[in-house]
Design an enzyme around this catalytic site. Structure first.
Site, PDB file in Angstrom:
ATOM      1  CB  ALA A  63      30.274  41.549  41.774  1.00  0.00           C
ATOM      2  N   GLY A 106      30.297  42.233  46.996  1.00  0.00           N
ATOM      3  CA  GLY A 106      29.998  40.802  46.971  1.00  0.00           C
ATOM      4  C   GLY A 106      30.939  40.001  47.860  1.00  0.00           C
ATOM      5  CD  GLU A 109      26.276  41.658  48.504  1.00  0.00           C
ATOM      6  OE1 GLU A 109      27.070  41.644  47.531  1.00  0.00           O
ATOM      7  OE2 GLU A 109      25.099  42.037  48.416  1.00  0.00           O
ATOM      8  CD  GLU A 129      28.039  46.475  47.034  1.00  0.00           C
ATOM      9  OE1 GLU A 129      28.171  47.273  47.990  1.00  0.00           O
ATOM     10  OE2 GLU A 129      28.032  45.237  47.184  1.00  0.00           O
TER      11      GLU A 129
HETATM   12  N1  3HC Z   1      36.258  43.722  39.862  1.00  0.00           N
HETATM   13  C1  3HC Z   1      37.178  43.702  38.861  1.00  0.00           C
HETATM   14  N2  3HC Z   1      38.390  44.258  38.970  1.00  0.00           N
HETATM   15  C2  3HC Z   1      38.710  44.837  40.143  1.00  0.00           C
HETATM   16  C3  3HC Z   1      37.817  44.893  41.221  1.00  0.00           C
HETATM   17  C4  3HC Z   1      36.541  44.297  41.056  1.00  0.00           C
HETATM   18  N3  3HC Z   1      35.642  44.273  42.033  1.00  0.00           N
HETATM   19  N4  3HC Z   1      38.423  45.549  42.243  1.00  0.00           N
HETATM   20  C5  3HC Z   1      39.643  45.873  41.818  1.00  0.00           C
HETATM   21  N5  3HC Z   1      39.817  45.451  40.550  1.00  0.00           N
HETATM   22  C6  3HC Z   1      41.036  45.572  39.732  1.00  0.00           C
HETATM   23  C7  3HC Z   1      41.412  47.020  39.447  1.00  0.00           C
HETATM   24  O1  3HC Z   1      40.720  47.511  38.323  1.00  0.00           O
HETATM   25  C8  3HC Z   1      42.902  46.887  39.225  1.00  0.00           C
HETATM   26  O2  3HC Z   1      43.084  46.421  37.917  1.00  0.00           O
HETATM   27  P1  3HC Z   1      44.350  46.894  37.039  1.00  0.00           P
HETATM   28  O3  3HC Z   1      45.547  46.451  37.829  1.00  0.00           O
HETATM   29  O4  3HC Z   1      44.156  46.192  35.748  1.00  0.00           O
HETATM   30  O5  3HC Z   1      44.258  48.388  36.922  1.00  0.00           O
HETATM   31  C9  3HC Z   1      43.315  45.781  40.190  1.00  0.00           C
HETATM   32  O6  3HC Z   1      42.114  45.067  40.493  1.00  0.00           O
HETATM   33  C10 3HC Z   1      43.914  46.267  41.485  1.00  0.00           C
HETATM   34  O7  3HC Z   1      43.035  47.249  42.031  1.00  0.00           O
HETATM   35  P2  3HC Z   1      43.581  48.641  42.616  1.00  0.00           P
HETATM   36  O8  3HC Z   1      44.608  49.218  41.709  1.00  0.00           O
HETATM   37  O9  3HC Z   1      42.401  49.470  42.944  1.00  0.00           O
HETATM   38  O10 3HC Z   1      44.320  48.120  43.940  1.00  0.00           O
HETATM   39  P3  3HC Z   1      44.315  48.721  45.392  1.00  0.00           P
HETATM   40  O11 3HC Z   1      45.118  47.779  46.190  1.00  0.00           O
HETATM   41  O12 3HC Z   1      44.666  50.177  45.381  1.00  0.00           O
HETATM   42  O13 3HC Z   1      42.790  48.651  45.897  1.00  0.00           O
HETATM   43  C11 3HC Z   1      40.647  47.661  46.314  1.00  0.00           C
HETATM   44  C12 3HC Z   1      42.154  47.436  46.047  1.00  0.00           C
HETATM   45  C13 3HC Z   1      40.452  48.375  47.652  1.00  0.00           C
HETATM   46  C14 3HC Z   1      39.979  46.320  46.358  1.00  0.00           C
HETATM   47  C15 3HC Z   1      40.060  48.526  45.182  1.00  0.00           C
HETATM   48  O14 3HC Z   1      40.424  47.988  43.938  1.00  0.00           O
HETATM   49  C16 3HC Z   1      38.571  48.641  45.194  1.00  0.00           C
HETATM   50  O15 3HC Z   1      38.022  49.454  45.912  1.00  0.00           O
HETATM   51  N6  3HC Z   1      37.884  47.845  44.350  1.00  0.00           N
HETATM   52  C17 3HC Z   1      36.468  47.938  44.151  1.00  0.00           C
HETATM   53  C18 3HC Z   1      35.696  47.355  45.295  1.00  0.00           C
HETATM   54  C19 3HC Z   1      34.226  47.430  45.006  1.00  0.00           C
HETATM   55  O16 3HC Z   1      33.680  48.435  44.623  1.00  0.00           O
HETATM   56  N7  3HC Z   1      33.538  46.290  45.209  1.00  0.00           N
HETATM   57  C20 3HC Z   1      32.145  46.190  44.926  1.00  0.00           C
HETATM   58  C21 3HC Z   1      31.940  45.690  43.527  1.00  0.00           C
HETATM   59  S1  3HC Z   1      30.237  45.664  43.039  1.00  0.00           S
HETATM   60  C22 3HC Z   1      29.620  44.300  43.840  1.00  0.00           C
HETATM   61  O17 3HC Z   1      30.308  43.620  44.550  1.00  0.00           O
HETATM   62  C23 3HC Z   1      28.183  44.021  43.599  1.00  0.00           C
HETATM   63  C24 3HC Z   1      27.659  42.952  44.498  1.00  0.00           C
HETATM   64  O18 3HC Z   1      26.970  43.532  45.555  1.00  0.00           O
HETATM   65  C25 3HC Z   1      26.769  42.037  43.775  1.00  0.00           C
END
Ligand code: 3HC
Ligand code: NAI
Length: 703
Positions: A63, A106, A109, A129
């Site tokens: 998400a 997500g 999911e 998450e």
């Molecule tokens: N939402 C919004 N922005 C995101 C994002 C997300 N889920 N994941 C990454 N980004 C953004 C980062 O903030 C970054 O932005 P910036 O360039 O402006 O600083 C850009 O994308 C690139 O990210 P990284 O610098 O972290 O790039 P990497 O290649 O090193 O890593 C990644 C990529 C492994 C996808 C890492 O970004 C990551 O772990 N992201 C979070 C994943 C996560 O926690 N997902 C769960 C979200 S909550 C959810 O899904 C709830 C659901 O169950 C309803």
């Protein structure tokens, strides 16, 4: 559907391509767009099946985390991805999710709603998450157990670690690993399954069983390993619902728990930390175009605690290292420690012995500077003494090639003074690693007055290669981390002299969430180490200002902490602490002799004195421009000093308490203990009077 989603038809297969750079996060409109594309593909008579694939580097990273704050503030409605994602599952034509990069949160999911999942060999899937203080909120806790089994789903949702493609297939989360082009492989796979009846994940109940005691054991582990965190237990509750409730009710339970987590202060703090880790990499004046030096070969001076750990960090990243010591004995000791470290990791099954051997083979122990002239970076990790460090930098200046980065691992000394010893201050920088350097994620990068921006950019980039989070600091005594820790430890020392017990101080900060109590940290580092640092800076102390008395006495009595089995606490052979009556008596005697009136102290006062000492110094550091942003300080404390991640770091914590309240308490401390110990932080006063927060203060535009 807009531009986020494209639908095309290739070889009788509908291909839905997600295009929301950089990570295809499920921003508003994405899930709805996918649903519309699924409807459209189903209406298209020429297609037999559907492939869902991400454009760019990845499938869907989850998400859109940036939306969560807006949901909490009421600016956006609550997240409800379920109906759109269910359209995928209800598709009459089979849907194959084709995953490369990551399918996280997500993203996984979404893929779980597909009828099949194929993965590129280096893809990863997971429900991370929990690391944001959340739980899966789009059916993950209900669908993942149905594919991976309850025990594995628990592990994935409670700890958030992703699994690689091959494991995903072995678990039943994936159906095939595709070698070669993913889209081509996914289309071929889609043809294979096109005429089979679709299998909805939500209707697959065969794996929904839990062994007796599974949830109790998971809860116990969550309380221990995730001390203070609410999300891991919420994830357990949600997964338990997958076997106790029908699917739809399970989803409702998941949504309740997700919202409870989302509206908690913990997820706010952890999301602050997530973005903070990325923000600290952004440095004014440094862009992707800034030149960096290529680092192929490293050399280290000093193979003690830090030099050895730094050497491991480098060879672990595949960078060969020359490791120089002053004596054969010290070199043998250093190399033995490194070998033992690797042997222990191998014995625990965390590293293959062949990899350990390969890493050791990258390390060349030596007593001379031979080969240093070829090094791209040289890291100095000798004793914390200005004269010793200057001597080393003079020597390095005569040996290193002109474009070699010269880094010092000093934890507190003046980088400019060290740099002046080498005739090339622009190439000198602080690279302050934390012990154990091969494990701790933090690297404090200290810029001197003359440090070239290319050298800063090189350090920031290199840190990433070493698996570290780098935070830039300007030069001052102790930089950011250790400058702040000094008043924190001082207050802990004062508190015992004023009447708190050693155990009470340690427990109060531990209960606040710190990884260890402050006096336990002292005992671990060694009271000889803190004594040496006090001596190094003795001439800078203002006369007549109260100083803690007991630490010097402990040092003089050889009570150096864990290494001597006695310090603030007593330690048995396994280093388990217990209260020391002798230290307690020493504290009482010393306080009486110094005329310090002892009184009962509450845990609340202990926490406030220590934590607000951090905050006050942090505010001064921010104002002086030593740190670029408050979040830089937070990231240092979360990654290097055991500050609880779910409190977001000391500056974020102060913001969440309310700066007016913090400032008022600081004023009381100033009145009681004096301005020398609790100096004013004008920035704090400014922010308070303008109703602002540390997080809102950003001086990066001015630098
Ligand atoms: N939402 C919004 N922005 C995101 C994002 C997300 N889920 N994941 C990454 N980004 C953004 C980062 O903030 C970054 O932005 P910036 O360039 O402006 O600083 C850009 O994308 C690139 O990210 P990284 O610098 O972290 O790039 P990497 O290649 O090193 O890593 C990644 C990529 C492994 C996808 C890492 O970004 C990551 O772990 N992201 C979070 C994943 C996560 O926690 N997902 C769960 C979200 S909550 C959810 O899904 C709830 C659901 O169950 C309803
Ligand atoms: P240490 O005492 O374990 O190691 C220093 C080593 O340097 C010794 O083995 C010594 O023989 C060697 N040495 C001294 N002069 C030398 C020379 N000219 N050539 C080659 N080797 C030489 O000390 P430690 O703890 O590793 O500290 C090193 C530096 O790292 C210090 O500046 C310290 O402040 C800093 N630091 C220490 C941390 C810690 O937790 N120990 C954390 C972060 C930084």
């Amino acid at each position: 559907m807009a531009d986020l989603i494209q639908l095309s038809i290739q070889d009788e297969i509908a291909v839905i391509t997600l295009n929301n750079p950089p990570v295809n996060a499920l921003s508003p409109g994405m899930a709805e767009g996918i649903a519309q594309a699924i409807h459209a593909a189903n209406k298209e008579p020429s297609t037999r099946a559907i492939v869902l694939i991400g454009a760019g580097q990845t499938f869907i990273a989850g998400a859109d985390i940036r939306e969560f704050e807006k949901i909490v503030s009421g600016e956006r409605p609550r997240l409800d991805l379920l109906p759109s994602l269910q359209v995928i599952e209800d598709s009459g034509k089979p849907v194959v999710a084709a995953i490369h990069g990551t399918a996280l949160g997500g993203g996984l999911e979404t893929a779980l709603c597909g009828h099949y999942r194929v993965l590129a060999a280096n893809a990863q899937v997971g429900q991370p998450e929990v690391k944001l203080g959340l739980i899966p909120g789009a059916g993950g806790t209900q669908r993942l157990p149905r594919l991976a089994g309850v025990a594995k789903a628990l592990e994935m949702c409670v700890w958030g670690e992703p699994v690689k493609a091959a494991e995903a297939v072995a678990l039943g989360v994936g159906d095939r690993v595709i070698e070669g082009d993913l889209l081509t492989g996914a289309i071929a796979f889609a043809h294979e399954i096109a005429s089979r009846p679709v299998r909805k994940t939500r209707e697959r109940n065969e794996k929904l069983q839990a062994s007796p005691g599974l949830f109790d054991a998971a809860r116990e582990q969550a309380r221990k390993k995730g001390r203070g965190l609410i999300a891991p237990e919420a994830a357990i509750d949600a997964i338990e619902a997958s076997i106790t409730l029908p699917f739809e009710e399970g989803c409702r339970r998941e949504a309740e728990l997700f919202n409870k987590c989302l509206f908690s202060s913990q997820s706010k703090a952890l999301i602050h930390a997530f973005f903070g880790e990325r923000t600290v990499a952004k440095i004014p004046g440094i862009t992707k175009a800034t030149r960096t030096f290529e680092i192929h070969r490293a050399a280290i001076v000093g193979a003690g605690t830090m030099g050895g750990g730094i050497a491991m960090a480098y060879v672990n990243a595949g960078i060969p290292v020359l490791l120089k010591e002053a004596s054969q004995e010290a070199l043998d000791r250093g190399m033995n420690t490194i070998r033992n470290n690797y042997a222990n990791t191998v014995a625990k099954g965390r590293l293959a012995s062949t990899i350990a051997e390969q890493r050791l083979a990258l390390l060349t122990p030596q007593l001379t500077y031979a080969g240093f002239e070829q090094a791209d970076i040289i890291i100095e990790a000798v004793f914390e003494s200005m004269s010793v460090k200057k001597q080393v930098f003079r020597e390095l200046d005569g040996i290193a090639k002109p474009d070699c980065v010269l880094a010092s691992n000093t934890s507190s000394l003046d980088i400019d003074e060290i740099a002046a010893a080498a005739n090339r201050s622009e190439m000198v920088i602080g690279n302050h690693f934390f012990s154990p350097a091969n494990v701790m994620r933090l690297l404090e990068v200290v810029r001197g007055k003359a440090t070239a921006r290319e050298v800063i950019a090189t350090s920031m980039l290199l840190a990433k290669r070493l698996g570290k989070v780098a935070v830039l600091a300007a030069n001052c005594r102790g930089f950011i981390g250790n400058r702040m820790i000094a008043p924190y430890l001082r207050e802990a020392h004062f508190l015992v002299e004023e009447g708190a017990s050693v155990e009470q101080v340690n427990q109060a900060l531990y209960d606040f969430g710190m990884a260890m109590g402050p006096l336990a940290v002292d005992d671990l580092t060694g009271l000889d180490v803190s004594f040496a640092i006090r001596k190094e800076f003795e001439q800078l102390e203002k006369p007549g200002v109260r100083k803690p008395l007991v630490p010097d006495l402990l040092y003089q009595q050889g009570r150096l902490g864990q290494k001597t089995g006695r310090g603030w606490s007593k330690y048995d052979a396994s280093r388990k602490p217990s209260p020391s009556e002798e230290t307690a008596a020493l504290i009482e005697r010393t306080a009486a002799e110094a005329g310090i009136k002892r009184r009962a102290l509450s845990s609340e006062e202990i926490v406030e004195r220590c934590i607000y000492a951090l905050v006050n110094e942090g505010a001064r550091i921010l104002e002086e421009g030593i740190a670029l942003r408050a979040v830089d300080i937070d990231i240092i404390y979360l990654n290097g000093y055991g500050f609880p991640a779910w409190r977001g770091g000391p500056m974020f914590y102060a913001d969440s308490v309310g700066l007016t309240q913090v400032a008022a308490r600081l004023e009381e401390f100033r009145q009681t203990h004096g301005e020398d110990l609790w100096p004013r932080a004008p920035l704090l006063e400014h922010l308070t009077s303008h109703g602002q927060t540390f997080s809102s203060f950003d001086r990066t535009n001015e630098v």
